[in-house]
Write a protein that holds these residues in place. Structure first.
Motif, PDB file in Angstrom:
ATOM      1  N   ALA A  42      37.819  33.959  -4.308  1.00 40.07           N
ATOM      2  CA  ALA A  42      36.487  33.482  -4.685  1.00 40.07           C
ATOM      3  C   ALA A  42      35.930  34.291  -5.845  1.00 40.07           C
ATOM      4  O   ALA A  42      35.381  33.731  -6.803  1.00 40.07           O
ATOM      5  CB  ALA A  42      35.545  33.567  -3.485  1.00 40.07           C
ATOM      6  N   TRP A  43      36.067  35.599  -5.762  1.00 37.87           N
ATOM      7  CA  TRP A  43      35.535  36.470  -6.819  1.00 37.87           C
ATOM      8  C   TRP A  43      36.217  36.214  -8.157  1.00 37.87           C
ATOM      9  O   TRP A  43      35.555  36.048  -9.193  1.00 37.87           O
ATOM     10  CB  TRP A  43      35.724  37.929  -6.414  1.00 37.87           C
ATOM     11  CG  TRP A  43      35.435  38.898  -7.515  1.00 37.87           C
ATOM     12  CD1 TRP A  43      34.249  39.071  -8.161  1.00 37.87           C
ATOM     13  CD2 TRP A  43      36.363  39.801  -8.129  1.00 37.87           C
ATOM     14  NE1 TRP A  43      34.378  40.044  -9.137  1.00 37.87           N
ATOM     15  CE2 TRP A  43      35.667  40.506  -9.133  1.00 37.87           C
ATOM     16  CE3 TRP A  43      37.707  40.102  -7.902  1.00 37.87           C
ATOM     17  CZ2 TRP A  43      36.272  41.472  -9.929  1.00 37.87           C
ATOM     18  CZ3 TRP A  43      38.314  41.071  -8.687  1.00 37.87           C
ATOM     19  CH2 TRP A  43      37.602  41.749  -9.685  1.00 37.87           C
ATOM     20  N   LEU A  46      35.295  32.581  -9.479  1.00 40.56           N
ATOM     21  CA  LEU A  46      33.912  32.487  -9.934  1.00 40.56           C
ATOM     22  C   LEU A  46      33.662  33.338 -11.178  1.00 40.56           C
ATOM     23  O   LEU A  46      32.929  32.933 -12.086  1.00 40.56           O
ATOM     24  CB  LEU A  46      32.965  32.913  -8.813  1.00 40.56           C
ATOM     25  CG  LEU A  46      32.836  31.928  -7.653  1.00 40.56           C
ATOM     26  CD1 LEU A  46      32.101  32.569  -6.482  1.00 40.56           C
ATOM     27  CD2 LEU A  46      32.121  30.654  -8.094  1.00 40.56           C
ATOM     28  N   THR A  47      34.293  34.520 -11.237  1.00 33.89           N
ATOM     29  CA  THR A  47      34.111  35.388 -12.402  1.00 33.89           C
ATOM     30  C   THR A  47      34.662  34.738 -13.658  1.00 33.89           C
ATOM     31  O   THR A  47      33.996  34.708 -14.713  1.00 33.89           O
ATOM     32  CB  THR A  47      34.792  36.742 -12.171  1.00 33.89           C
ATOM     33  OG1 THR A  47      34.186  37.395 -11.052  1.00 33.89           O
ATOM     34  CG2 THR A  47      34.663  37.643 -13.401  1.00 33.89           C
ATOM     35  N   THR A  79      26.144  29.693  -3.691  1.00 32.97           N
ATOM     36  CA  THR A  79      27.430  29.302  -4.269  1.00 32.97           C
ATOM     37  C   THR A  79      28.514  30.321  -3.939  1.00 32.97           C
ATOM     38  O   THR A  79      29.633  29.968  -3.559  1.00 32.97           O
ATOM     39  CB  THR A  79      27.313  29.146  -5.789  1.00 32.97           C
ATOM     40  OG1 THR A  79      26.334  28.148  -6.095  1.00 32.97           O
ATOM     41  CG2 THR A  79      28.649  28.743  -6.411  1.00 32.97           C
ATOM     42  N   GLY A  80      28.172  31.603  -4.074  1.00 30.89           N
ATOM     43  CA  GLY A  80      29.146  32.646  -3.769  1.00 30.89           C
ATOM     44  C   GLY A  80      29.562  32.642  -2.313  1.00 30.89           C
ATOM     45  O   GLY A  80      30.756  32.708  -1.986  1.00 30.89           O
ATOM     46  N   THR A  83      31.656  29.504  -1.358  1.00 34.36           N
ATOM     47  CA  THR A  83      33.022  29.605  -1.881  1.00 34.36           C
ATOM     48  C   THR A  83      33.876  30.508  -0.998  1.00 34.36           C
ATOM     49  O   THR A  83      35.006  30.160  -0.639  1.00 34.36           O
ATOM     50  CB  THR A  83      33.012  30.141  -3.324  1.00 34.36           C
ATOM     51  OG1 THR A  83      32.193  29.299  -4.136  1.00 34.36           O
ATOM     52  CG2 THR A  83      34.423  30.158  -3.902  1.00 34.36           C
ATOM     53  N   ALA A 183      26.782  34.079  -8.522  1.00 37.46           N
ATOM     54  CA  ALA A 183      27.749  33.806  -7.459  1.00 37.46           C
ATOM     55  C   ALA A 183      28.943  34.753  -7.545  1.00 37.46           C
ATOM     56  O   ALA A 183      29.445  35.236  -6.522  1.00 37.46           O
ATOM     57  CB  ALA A 183      28.221  32.357  -7.547  1.00 37.46           C
ATOM     58  N   ALA A 184      29.395  35.022  -8.770  1.00 38.65           N
ATOM     59  CA  ALA A 184      30.527  35.936  -8.959  1.00 38.65           C
ATOM     60  C   ALA A 184      30.177  37.347  -8.490  1.00 38.65           C
ATOM     61  O   ALA A 184      31.000  38.036  -7.866  1.00 38.65           O
ATOM     62  CB  ALA A 184      30.949  35.945 -10.427  1.00 38.65           C
ATOM     63  N   VAL A 186      27.977  38.149  -6.187  1.00 34.88           N
ATOM     64  CA  VAL A 186      27.910  38.114  -4.719  1.00 34.88           C
ATOM     65  C   VAL A 186      29.310  38.152  -4.124  1.00 34.88           C
ATOM     66  O   VAL A 186      29.591  38.914  -3.183  1.00 34.88           O
ATOM     67  CB  VAL A 186      27.152  36.858  -4.243  1.00 34.88           C
ATOM     68  CG1 VAL A 186      27.278  36.685  -2.731  1.00 34.88           C
ATOM     69  CG2 VAL A 186      25.686  36.941  -4.645  1.00 34.88           C
ATOM     70  N   ALA A 187      30.207  37.327  -4.665  1.00 33.05           N
ATOM     71  CA  ALA A 187      31.581  37.293  -4.165  1.00 33.05           C
ATOM     72  C   ALA A 187      32.287  38.628  -4.363  1.00 33.05           C
ATOM     73  O   ALA A 187      33.191  38.995  -3.608  1.00 33.05           O
ATOM     74  CB  ALA A 187      32.362  36.178  -4.855  1.00 33.05           C
TER      75      ALA A 187
END
Length: 289
Positions: A42-43, A46-47, A79-80, A83, A183-184, A186-187
Motif C-alpha cells: 500500500a505504501w 500510494l507513494t 484512502t490510506g 488500501t 494517504a501515502a 498514512v500507509a
C-alpha cells in the motif's frame, strides 16, 4: 464529447476499462504483498501514485480554505487505511470475495441516499450473496480476511461521502494531488517497517506498474467516462466490479469459485445495480479543476 466532437470510444467501455484496471492491479498486488507485506505494498503503490499525480498536477493549495482541511486530511487518511485493509484482505481470502464484501460500503450509501426504506433490502440481498461467497457452513472462513474486507467496506463508505464533499470544491486530478500524498504518509506508518530490507529495483518497478494500474489509470478513465455518462449509469455499471474481481481472481490468481459462490456474486451484482438505480445525488458544479 471532446472538443465538441463525440469520442470514438463509448463511455461504458472506458468505465469497464477502469474497473478492469482496478481489479487487475489488485490481483497483481498479491505477488508484491508476499514480498513487502500488505502495508508495504500500500505504501509503495500510494507513494509512487502520489508522485505521478504531483508530476502532472499542481496541488491548488492557495485555494484551500480552512473548512476544506478536515475533508482533505480525512479523505487522505481514509484512502490510506482502505488500501491497507483491502490488500490485507486479498492476502487472506479470494479477490472476488474481498471485492464483494468491500462493495457493501458504497452499496449501503447508495441505498440510504435513495431515501426509500425498501432500498435497504439491497444491502440485505448483497449480504446473502456474501454468505454464499464465504460458505461459513464449511468451517473454512478466514475471519481475519473477512474482517479486513469489512473494514475496507466501512472505509469505502466514508470515502464515497468525503469524495462528494471534496468534489463540490475541487475537481479533476487536483484533488488527488492533495489526498493521495496524505494517504501515502498514512500507509507509511505500517508500510515502511514491513517493506524495510525488502526493497530493490524490481520491487520499485513492480510497485510503479501497480500504481499506474491503480489509482492513476482508473481515475483518468473514469473522468473521461463521466463526461458522457450520468452518475447513476456509471454507478450501476460499477456494480459489475465484484464479478470482475472473481474473473481476475480466476485468470490471474487461479482462484476457482464454486457454483454456490457464483450465485453469491450474482446476488451482489444485482443488489449493487438496483441500489444505484435510485441512488443518484444531484451534482454540483465543482469550483476548481
Amino acid at each position: 464529447m471532446v472538443n465538441g466532437r463525440r469520442s470514438a470510444v463509448p463511455p461504458w467501455v472506458l468505465a469497464v476499462a477502469a474497473m478492469l484496471s482496478v481489479q487487475l492491479g489488485s490481483a497483481l498486488s498479491v505477488g508484491l504483498i508476499d514480498t513487502v507485506g500488505a502495508g508495504g505494498t500500500a505504501w509503495l503503490r500510494l507513494t509512487l501514485g502520489a508522485l505521478v499525480f504531483l508530476a502532472i498536477a499542481r496541488p491548488p493549495l492557495r485555494f484551500v480554505r480552512r473548512p476544506d482541511v478536515p475533508v482533505i486530511l480525512g479523505l487522505g487518511v481514509t484512502t490510506g487505511l482502505v488500501t491497507i485493509a483491502f490488500l490485507a484482505a486479498i492476502a487472506r481470502i479470494p479477490l472476488g470475495t474481498a471485492v464483494a464484501i468491500e462493495f457493501l460500503g458504497p452499496l449501503t450509501v447508495a441505498a440510504l441516499r435513495s431515501h426509500n426504506a425498501r432500498a435497504l433490502a439491497w444491502p440485505g440481498l448483497a449480504l446473502v450473496g456474501i454468505v454464499l461467497l464465504t460458505e461459513p457452513w464449511r468451517g473454512e472462513v478466514n475471519v481475519a480476511g473477512v474482517g479486513f474486507a469489512a473494514l475496507a467496506a466501512v472505509g469505502w463508505a466514508v470515502y464515497v461521502l468525503l469524495t462528494q464533499t471534496m468534489g463540490d470544491r475541487f475537481s479533476g486530478i487536483s484533488a488527488l494531488s492533495m489526498t493521495v500524498p496524505v494517504a501515502a504518509l498514512v500507509a507509511g506508518f505500517v508500510g515502511v517497517p514491513q517493506a524495510a530490507g525488502h526493497i530493490d529495483l524490481t520491487v520499485i518497478v513492480t510497485a510503479l506498474g501497480l500504481a499506474l494500474l491503480l489509482p492513476v489509470l482508473p481515475y483518468a478513465l473514469e473522468m473521461l467516462a463521466l463526461r458522457s455518462m450520468t452518475h447513476t449509469a456509471f454507478g450501476t455499471l460499477m456494480a459489475l466490479e465484484p464479478a470482475m474481481g472473481v474473473i481476475l481472481g480466476l485468470v490471474v490468481l487461479h482462484q476457482r469459485p464454486t457454483p454456490t459462490q457464483i450465485v453469491g456474486i450474482v446476488l451482489v451484482v444485482i443488489a449493487g445495480a438496483a441500489a444505484q438505480r435510485r441512488g443518484r445525488r444531484p451534482t454540483l458544479p465543482a469550483l476548481l479543476d
